[in-house]
Design a protein around this motif. Structure first.
Motif, PDB file in Angstrom:
ATOM      1  N   ASP A 336       0.351  -6.858   8.255  1.00  0.00           N
ATOM      2  CA  ASP A 336       0.187  -7.093   6.832  1.00  0.00           C
ATOM      3  C   ASP A 336      -0.135  -5.812   6.075  1.00  0.00           C
ATOM      4  O   ASP A 336       0.277  -5.632   4.934  1.00  0.00           O
ATOM      5  CB  ASP A 336      -0.909  -8.125   6.587  1.00  0.00           C
ATOM      6  CG  ASP A 336      -0.558  -9.484   7.154  1.00  0.00           C
ATOM      7  OD1 ASP A 336       0.639  -9.828   7.147  1.00  0.00           O
ATOM      8  OD2 ASP A 336      -1.461 -10.196   7.609  1.00  0.00           O
ATOM      9  N   ALA A 337      -0.878  -4.937   6.705  1.00  0.00           N
ATOM     10  CA  ALA A 337      -1.283  -3.702   6.036  1.00  0.00           C
ATOM     11  C   ALA A 337      -0.086  -2.854   5.626  1.00  0.00           C
ATOM     12  O   ALA A 337      -0.102  -2.193   4.582  1.00  0.00           O
ATOM     13  CB  ALA A 337      -2.210  -2.898   6.945  1.00  0.00           C
ATOM     14  N   LEU A 338       0.979  -2.868   6.434  1.00  0.00           N
ATOM     15  CA  LEU A 338       2.119  -1.988   6.198  1.00  0.00           C
ATOM     16  C   LEU A 338       3.218  -2.617   5.344  1.00  0.00           C
ATOM     17  O   LEU A 338       4.237  -1.961   5.078  1.00  0.00           O
ATOM     18  CB  LEU A 338       2.707  -1.540   7.541  1.00  0.00           C
ATOM     19  CG  LEU A 338       1.762  -0.720   8.435  1.00  0.00           C
ATOM     20  CD1 LEU A 338       2.428  -0.399   9.753  1.00  0.00           C
ATOM     21  CD2 LEU A 338       1.307   0.544   7.729  1.00  0.00           C
ATOM     22  N   LYS A 339       3.025  -3.863   4.917  1.00  0.00           N
ATOM     23  CA  LYS A 339       4.034  -4.508   4.087  1.00  0.00           C
ATOM     24  C   LYS A 339       4.220  -3.751   2.769  1.00  0.00           C
ATOM     25  O   LYS A 339       3.283  -3.136   2.257  1.00  0.00           O
ATOM     26  CB  LYS A 339       3.663  -5.964   3.812  1.00  0.00           C
ATOM     27  CG  LYS A 339       3.840  -6.866   5.025  1.00  0.00           C
ATOM     28  CD  LYS A 339       3.364  -8.281   4.763  1.00  0.00           C
ATOM     29  CE  LYS A 339       3.574  -9.166   5.996  1.00  0.00           C
ATOM     30  NZ  LYS A 339       2.996 -10.515   5.814  1.00  0.00           N
ATOM     31  N   GLN A 340       5.426  -3.821   2.218  1.00  0.00           N
ATOM     32  CA  GLN A 340       5.803  -3.122   0.989  1.00  0.00           C
ATOM     33  C   GLN A 340       5.771  -1.603   1.164  1.00  0.00           C
ATOM     34  O   GLN A 340       5.720  -0.862   0.165  1.00  0.00           O
ATOM     35  CB  GLN A 340       4.892  -3.535  -0.184  1.00  0.00           C
ATOM     36  CG  GLN A 340       4.751  -5.020  -0.406  1.00  0.00           C
ATOM     37  CD  GLN A 340       6.051  -5.680  -0.849  1.00  0.00           C
ATOM     38  OE1 GLN A 340       6.893  -5.047  -1.450  1.00  0.00           O
ATOM     39  NE2 GLN A 340       6.202  -6.953  -0.545  1.00  0.00           N
ATOM     40  N   GLY A 341       5.775  -1.137   2.414  1.00  0.00           N
ATOM     41  CA  GLY A 341       5.726   0.304   2.649  1.00  0.00           C
ATOM     42  C   GLY A 341       4.419   0.920   2.194  1.00  0.00           C
ATOM     43  O   GLY A 341       4.376   2.088   1.775  1.00  0.00           O
ATOM     44  N   ALA A 342       3.338   0.160   2.289  1.00  0.00           N
ATOM     45  CA  ALA A 342       2.057   0.574   1.722  1.00  0.00           C
ATOM     46  C   ALA A 342       1.425   1.727   2.494  1.00  0.00           C
ATOM     47  O   ALA A 342       1.555   1.845   3.715  1.00  0.00           O
ATOM     48  CB  ALA A 342       1.093  -0.613   1.698  1.00  0.00           C
ATOM     49  N   VAL A 343       0.699   2.570   1.754  1.00  0.00           N
ATOM     50  CA  VAL A 343      -0.264   3.490   2.359  1.00  0.00           C
ATOM     51  C   VAL A 343      -1.455   2.626   2.751  1.00  0.00           C
ATOM     52  O   VAL A 343      -2.069   1.989   1.883  1.00  0.00           O
ATOM     53  CB  VAL A 343      -0.680   4.583   1.366  1.00  0.00           C
ATOM     54  CG1 VAL A 343      -1.735   5.491   1.982  1.00  0.00           C
ATOM     55  CG2 VAL A 343       0.534   5.385   0.922  1.00  0.00           C
TER      56      VAL A 343
END
Length: 644
Positions: A336-343
């Protein structure tokens, strides 16, 4: 050479005895992980588990239910209401009893809620030949219907030898207590093995603490997210269920108060804002409010905290319209943390927000962003007030309602106005529960959950039938809380699974069921009209005697109050605002289950969210109007963007 002391127990006895010694610990809060058990007995668990639960009844109360799925839903609701520190153990017989748990297993796993399931299974010895309710697979004799749990559980083990419990039980509880891995834990127990005895080590049954660990944020990751936010002109935070589970609401308030970053809430995050403030936006997404969604469309940095970011929160990837938008996240689950290409910051939500607050101690949102937030909130407040005002008569014949073709019923208020009355009566410590159909979306959009007027929404699995047993779980989570526990449902959900009202009566639980009688599956009818253009199979109507191909006759004559009354509830039918106010007021301190049935005007919805949802109308159809709907849909797809 010393030998460890042993105690001779059956497998079922060992499981139950083990449960009574397990504790969850979050910070300094220590409590029984499994405070109660529940189930229904059949030939696949009556000899083993009924004996064991009876033997240890003084140590672990047993709740008798009407449906295995419902009892497991109560366990998930207990887990949600206790911030994943407690759950139920639910036992079922083999075959259909076990299979009734599969839906509830999926709900718990999708929502990452701890739930312990103890379904019976067919004989391990196999000497009996095919047994009652056994599925025979010619290619795999070891496969049983219980293998259906594997893809919808966080942990699955079939116990075929007593000594397997020595390692399996601790493994099961490790998963239950791990916030990044938790979900349904299934111990499949063949009916013969339940009664087998073994000399178990006494140490297996010592009191054991299961620490719900807080993942500590890495300084480098905090620095990276802080840098992204510090460069933002229009930042926005999306709060998910992880804010509740990590008890991060105070940290969220401190962060938002200091920075001015506005906060939107998902279904799981509803109520993340402890008090009303300039930065509190309310619900986001398909069933969020339009003001929040307009701000999301402008945002240049989105910080998501403790959320899975499903399509209801992202508008099927169409909501983030700023061409320069960037994403950051705080989450304990890397997926979930990395969804949307997130930092990403891989950490506990509370610790992550606290660390981020320190790094951003000099940051505050630009004045023009604060002004835009205030203007959007003010516009929405007017719309919301009109929709919820219970004392404004709704004119079915008004020109703006001409195209709705509102059917003539005895209802005089809308579902929105009913919510307005519930909001009017809500007090600190109260909990309002919803899960499927129109109520959860309406509550996400308009309910003010600040001031500890809690809103318990299960929408990860959107499971009709969760709500009534959820009231049991929420009440079990805080048995000493005098706040009102209310279940808000439509007649469609009520008719699907009302039977646990009897369980609430049996257990002397104070739960109020508020039933919006609008004659059908109205929220899916609304979607059907948007994506097909004609009602079919959603209104509750008799089959037309002149046209047997359609359910187009009069509305069904159903006395919901009589059903609730027959199941043990004190029932009131309240039609107008005065009667509803009186019913809510008079029953606040009443004991046992209460059912308040309120006729509501069908087909009247709250203001729209202005958000696209990727549900495709038929690409070809004989009805000519469908092609227009398909064109509108294809135009909506043009706003979809991948953020990677």
């Amino acid at each position: 050479m010393s030998h460890e002391q042993t105690v001779r127990l059956t497998v079922a006895q060992a499981v139950v005895k083990f449960l009574t010694h397990q504790y969850s610990v979050l910070d300094e809060d220590r409590q029984r992980f499994i405070p109660s058990a529940a189930g229904i007995f059949g030939h696949g668990n009556v000899a083993g588990f009924s004996q064991a639960f009876s033997q240890y009844a003084d140590d672990i109360p047993f709740i008798q239910g009407r449906n295995e799925q419902a009892l497991a839903h109560a366990g998930s609701a207990l887990a949600k209401a206790s911030n994943r520190k407690q759950t139920l153990a639910v036992t079922a017989s083999i075959g259909p009893g076990a299979m009734n748990l599969v839906t509830a297993s999926a709900l718990a796993t999708v929502n990452r809620l701890p739930l312990l399931l103890l379904p019976g299974d067919t004989y391990a010895t196999k000497r009996q030949g095919p047994v009652l309710q056994e599925l025979e697979n010619p290619q795999d004799p070891n496969l049983t219907v219980n293998d259906a749990f594997r893809p919808v559980s966080a942990f699955f083990d079939r116990i075929t030898r007593p000594e397997q419990l020595i390692t399996s039980l601790p493994k099961a509880f490790r998963v239950l207590a791990n916030p990044a891995e938790t979900g349904a834990v299934v111990l499949s127990l063949p009916q013969d093995i339940q009664s087998h005895a073994y000399d178990f080590p006494v140490s297996l049954f010592r009191d054991r603490d299961w620490t719900i660990r807080r993942t500590i944020p890495q300084p480098k990751e905090i620095d990276e997210v802080a840098a992204v936010l510090a460069s933002a002109r229009k930042p926005l935070l999306i709060a998910g269920g992880g804010v509740h589970y990590s008890q991060a609401r105070e940290a969220l308030v401190d962060f938002a108060d200091a920075t001015g970053i506005p906060v939107a809430e998902t279904f799981g995050g509803k109520g993340a804002a402890l008090h009303d403030a300039d930065w509190v936006l309310g619900g986001i997404g398909l069933e969020g409010n339009p003001a929040t969604n307009r701000l999301v469309a402008q945002a240049d940095v989105i910080l998501s905290v403790g959320t899975r970011l499903t399509d209801f929160s992202t508008g099927s990837q169409t909501m983030f319209k700023n061409p320069d938008v960037r994403f950051a996240s705080i989450n304990i689950t890397e997926l979930d943390a990395l969804k949307q290409g997130a930092v990403a910051v891989l950490s506990d939500a509370r610790l992550g927000l606290e660390a981020l607050s320190q790094k951003l101690s000099e940051f505050s949102v630009p004045a023009e962003w604060s002004t835009e937030i205030a203007e959007q909130k003010a516009d929405w407040a007017v719309l919301r007030g009109r929709a919820l005002d219970p004392d404004t008569a709704f004119d079915k014949q008004a020109p703006e309602n001409a195209e709705l073709r509102i059917p003539d019923t005895d209802a005089v208020i809308t579902q929105g106005q009913l919510i307005g009355l519930l909001q009017e009566q809500a007090q600190s410590g109260d909990t309002l529960i919803a899960a499927a159909g129109g109520p959860p979306g309406d509550l996400l959009k308009v309910w003010d959950a600040t001031g500890d007027r809690r809103c318990h929404l299960e929408f990860g699995f959107s499971c009709m039938g969760y709500e009534i047993p959820a009231g049991i779980g929420v009440r079990l989570a805080e048995p000493q809380n005098t706040g009102r526990v209310s279940v808000f449902i439509g007649d469609g959900t009520f008719l699907m699974n009302p039977t646990e009202i009897l369980t609430a009566a049996q257990e002397h639980l104070d739960i109020t069921y508020v039933i919006s009688e609008n004659h059908g599956f109205q929220v899916i009818r609304r979607l059907q009209m948007m994506k097909y253009g004609e009602q079919f199979g959603n209104d509750f109507r008799y089959r037309d005697e002149d046209d047997a191909t359609r359910l187009s006759g009069d509305y069904l004559h159903v006395d919901l109050g009589e059903i609730a009354s027959g199941l043990g509830a004190t029932t009131i039918r309240a039609t107008n605002t005065d009667e509803i106010r009186a019913a809510l007021d008079d029953t606040r301190d009443a004991h046992g289950p209460i059912a308040i049935v309120v006729p509501t005007i069908p087909l009247v919805d709250l203001p729209g969210s202005e958000v696209f949802w990727d549900v495709a109308p038929a690409e070809v159809a004989e009805q000519e109007w469908v092609s227009t709907l398909r064109t509108d849909y294809e135009n909506g797809l043009k706003d979809q963007k991948w953020h990677i």
